[in-house]
Design a protein around this motif. Structure first.
Motif, PDB file in Angstrom:
ATOM      1  N   MET A  31      44.342  42.003  39.501  1.00 42.94           N
ATOM      2  CA  MET A  31      43.398  43.091  39.389  1.00 42.94           C
ATOM      3  C   MET A  31      42.261  42.668  38.462  1.00 42.94           C
ATOM      4  O   MET A  31      42.503  42.211  37.354  1.00 42.94           O
ATOM      5  N   SER A  32      41.066  42.819  38.948  1.00 40.94           N
ATOM      6  CA  SER A  32      39.911  42.436  38.134  1.00 40.94           C
ATOM      7  C   SER A  32      39.538  43.564  37.172  1.00 40.94           C
ATOM      8  O   SER A  32      39.907  44.719  37.369  1.00 40.94           O
ATOM      9  N   ILE A  33      38.817  43.199  36.157  1.00 43.87           N
ATOM     10  CA  ILE A  33      38.396  44.148  35.131  1.00 43.87           C
ATOM     11  C   ILE A  33      36.896  44.347  35.275  1.00 43.87           C
ATOM     12  O   ILE A  33      36.127  43.374  35.284  1.00 43.87           O
ATOM     13  N   LYS A  34      36.479  45.592  35.394  1.00 48.28           N
ATOM     14  CA  LYS A  34      35.062  45.902  35.499  1.00 48.28           C
ATOM     15  C   LYS A  34      34.527  46.146  34.089  1.00 48.28           C
ATOM     16  O   LYS A  34      34.969  47.063  33.405  1.00 48.28           O
ATOM     17  N   ILE A  35      33.572  45.307  33.661  1.00 50.95           N
ATOM     18  CA  ILE A  35      33.009  45.410  32.319  1.00 50.95           C
ATOM     19  C   ILE A  35      31.532  45.779  32.440  1.00 50.95           C
ATOM     20  O   ILE A  35      30.772  45.085  33.118  1.00 50.95           O
ATOM     21  N   THR A  36      31.141  46.883  31.786  1.00 53.25           N
ATOM     22  CA  THR A  36      29.774  47.359  31.831  1.00 53.25           C
ATOM     23  C   THR A  36      29.242  47.486  30.415  1.00 53.25           C
ATOM     24  O   THR A  36      29.899  48.082  29.560  1.00 53.25           O
ATOM     25  N   ALA A  37      28.051  46.920  30.164  1.00 54.72           N
ATOM     26  CA  ALA A  37      27.417  47.011  28.848  1.00 54.72           C
ATOM     27  C   ALA A  37      26.056  47.685  29.001  1.00 54.72           C
ATOM     28  O   ALA A  37      25.279  47.317  29.883  1.00 54.72           O
ATOM     29  N   ARG A  38      25.804  48.687  28.161  1.00 55.38           N
ATOM     30  CA  ARG A  38      24.528  49.403  28.194  1.00 55.38           C
ATOM     31  C   ARG A  38      23.830  49.301  26.846  1.00 55.38           C
ATOM     32  O   ARG A  38      24.439  49.543  25.819  1.00 55.38           O
ATOM     33  N   GLY A  39      22.563  48.947  26.872  1.00 59.52           N
ATOM     34  CA  GLY A  39      21.773  48.933  25.659  1.00 59.52           C
ATOM     35  C   GLY A  39      21.812  47.628  24.884  1.00 59.52           C
ATOM     36  O   GLY A  39      21.197  47.527  23.833  1.00 59.52           O
ATOM     37  N   PHE A  40      22.544  46.637  25.388  1.00 61.76           N
ATOM     38  CA  PHE A  40      22.617  45.338  24.711  1.00 61.76           C
ATOM     39  C   PHE A  40      23.095  44.286  25.697  1.00 61.76           C
ATOM     40  O   PHE A  40      23.637  44.603  26.757  1.00 61.76           O
ATOM     41  N   GLU A  41      22.890  43.038  25.333  1.00 60.42           N
ATOM     42  CA  GLU A  41      23.341  41.912  26.157  1.00 60.42           C
ATOM     43  C   GLU A  41      24.768  41.549  25.750  1.00 60.42           C
ATOM     44  O   GLU A  41      25.047  41.341  24.567  1.00 60.42           O
ATOM     45  N   LEU A  42      25.663  41.491  26.713  1.00 55.78           N
ATOM     46  CA  LEU A  42      27.065  41.176  26.445  1.00 55.78           C
ATOM     47  C   LEU A  42      27.217  39.701  26.078  1.00 55.78           C
ATOM     48  O   LEU A  42      26.747  38.824  26.814  1.00 55.78           O
ATOM     49  N   PRO A  43      27.849  39.375  24.947  1.00 53.34           N
ATOM     50  CA  PRO A  43      28.069  37.967  24.577  1.00 53.34           C
ATOM     51  C   PRO A  43      28.938  37.245  25.613  1.00 53.34           C
ATOM     52  O   PRO A  43      29.776  37.862  26.275  1.00 53.34           O
ATOM     53  N   ASP A  44      28.735  35.947  25.764  1.00 51.14           N
ATOM     54  CA  ASP A  44      29.452  35.158  26.770  1.00 51.14           C
ATOM     55  C   ASP A  44      30.962  35.176  26.561  1.00 51.14           C
ATOM     56  O   ASP A  44      31.732  35.250  27.514  1.00 51.14           O
ATOM     57  N   TYR A  45      31.395  35.102  25.325  1.00 43.47           N
ATOM     58  CA  TYR A  45      32.820  35.020  25.027  1.00 43.47           C
ATOM     59  C   TYR A  45      33.554  36.350  25.221  1.00 43.47           C
ATOM     60  O   TYR A  45      34.777  36.375  25.334  1.00 43.47           O
ATOM     61  N   PHE A  46      32.814  37.433  25.283  1.00 44.62           N
ATOM     62  CA  PHE A  46      33.470  38.742  25.242  1.00 44.62           C
ATOM     63  C   PHE A  46      34.278  39.044  26.505  1.00 44.62           C
ATOM     64  O   PHE A  46      35.328  39.674  26.439  1.00 44.62           O
ATOM     65  N   GLU A  47      33.809  38.599  27.651  1.00 47.81           N
ATOM     66  CA  GLU A  47      34.543  38.845  28.893  1.00 47.81           C
ATOM     67  C   GLU A  47      35.920  38.176  28.851  1.00 47.81           C
ATOM     68  O   GLU A  47      36.925  38.764  29.246  1.00 47.81           O
ATOM     69  N   THR A  48      35.976  36.965  28.330  1.00 46.51           N
ATOM     70  CA  THR A  48      37.255  36.263  28.176  1.00 46.51           C
ATOM     71  C   THR A  48      38.150  36.993  27.181  1.00 46.51           C
ATOM     72  O   THR A  48      39.352  37.129  27.402  1.00 46.51           O
ATOM     73  N   PHE A  49      37.564  37.486  26.103  1.00 44.95           N
ATOM     74  CA  PHE A  49      38.308  38.225  25.087  1.00 44.95           C
ATOM     75  C   PHE A  49      38.962  39.476  25.691  1.00 44.95           C
ATOM     76  O   PHE A  49      40.131  39.771  25.428  1.00 44.95           O
ATOM     77  N   VAL A  50      38.225  40.201  26.534  1.00 43.77           N
ATOM     78  CA  VAL A  50      38.742  41.426  27.168  1.00 43.77           C
ATOM     79  C   VAL A  50      39.883  41.079  28.124  1.00 43.77           C
ATOM     80  O   VAL A  50      40.918  41.745  28.141  1.00 43.77           O
ATOM     81  N   LYS A  51      39.729  40.024  28.908  1.00 44.10           N
ATOM     82  CA  LYS A  51      40.779  39.623  29.855  1.00 44.10           C
ATOM     83  C   LYS A  51      42.052  39.221  29.123  1.00 44.10           C
ATOM     84  O   LYS A  51      43.155  39.570  29.550  1.00 44.10           O
ATOM     85  N   GLU A  52      41.917  38.503  28.015  1.00 41.49           N
ATOM     86  CA  GLU A  52      43.091  38.112  27.231  1.00 41.49           C
ATOM     87  C   GLU A  52      43.776  39.336  26.627  1.00 41.49           C
ATOM     88  O   GLU A  52      45.004  39.395  26.548  1.00 41.49           O
ATOM     89  N   ALA A  53      42.986  40.318  26.223  1.00 38.10           N
ATOM     90  CA  ALA A  53      43.561  41.541  25.655  1.00 38.10           C
ATOM     91  C   ALA A  53      44.375  42.282  26.716  1.00 38.10           C
ATOM     92  O   ALA A  53      45.500  42.724  26.450  1.00 38.10           O
ATOM     93  N   PHE A  54      43.841  42.405  27.920  1.00 38.68           N
ATOM     94  CA  PHE A  54      44.574  43.095  28.984  1.00 38.68           C
ATOM     95  C   PHE A  54      45.798  42.305  29.432  1.00 38.68           C
ATOM     96  O   PHE A  54      46.768  42.883  29.921  1.00 38.68           O
TER      97      PHE A  54
END
Length: 119
Positions: A1-24
């Motif tokens: 299952m993929s994770i949908k990540i949405t950022a509003r008002g700022f640019e999402l850092p490159d490492y953050f998507e990996t961080f979220v996947k590891e958390a899940f």
């Protein structure tokens, strides 16, 4: 299952998507099958990050939010709340069933004793 990540008002850092996947990935220990995982992040005026996590699983719909001045802190707060809610949803039915089974067992014992006493 993929994770949908949405950022509003700022640019999402490159490492953050990996961080979220590891958390899940840590949630696999609860053996919950997720239908969807959504992470919404906003930057409010005054440098305040708000992270909202919404999941749909076999436990139902679970949502959590976190607020902090740093993105990682806001995500960790929301994720900790999500984890606590998953634990609560998994253990709550077991507690009720155990309590209900004890009452049913007591009632059956009383009925047996009454039947034996009437003979």
């Amino acid at each position: 299952m993929s994770i949908k990540i949405t950022a509003r008002g700022f640019e999402l850092p490159d490492y953050f998507e990996t961080f979220v996947k590891e958390a899940f990935f840590k949630l696999d220990k609860f053996k919950v099958s997720f239908l969807s995982k959504d992470v919404f992040m906003k930057l409010e005026p005054g440098r305040k990050f708000i992270v909202e996590i919404a999941t749909k699983s076999d436990l139902g719909k679970i949502e959590s939010t976190g607020e902090a001045n740093e993105l990682l802190d806001a995500f960790n707060e929301a994720f900790d709340r999500l984890e606590r809610q998953i634990i609560k949803h998994k253990e709550k039915p077991l507690a009720h069933r155990a309590e209900k089974c004890e009452k049913e067992k007591e009632n059956l014992i009383k009925e047996e004793e009454e039947t034996l006493a009437n003979r």
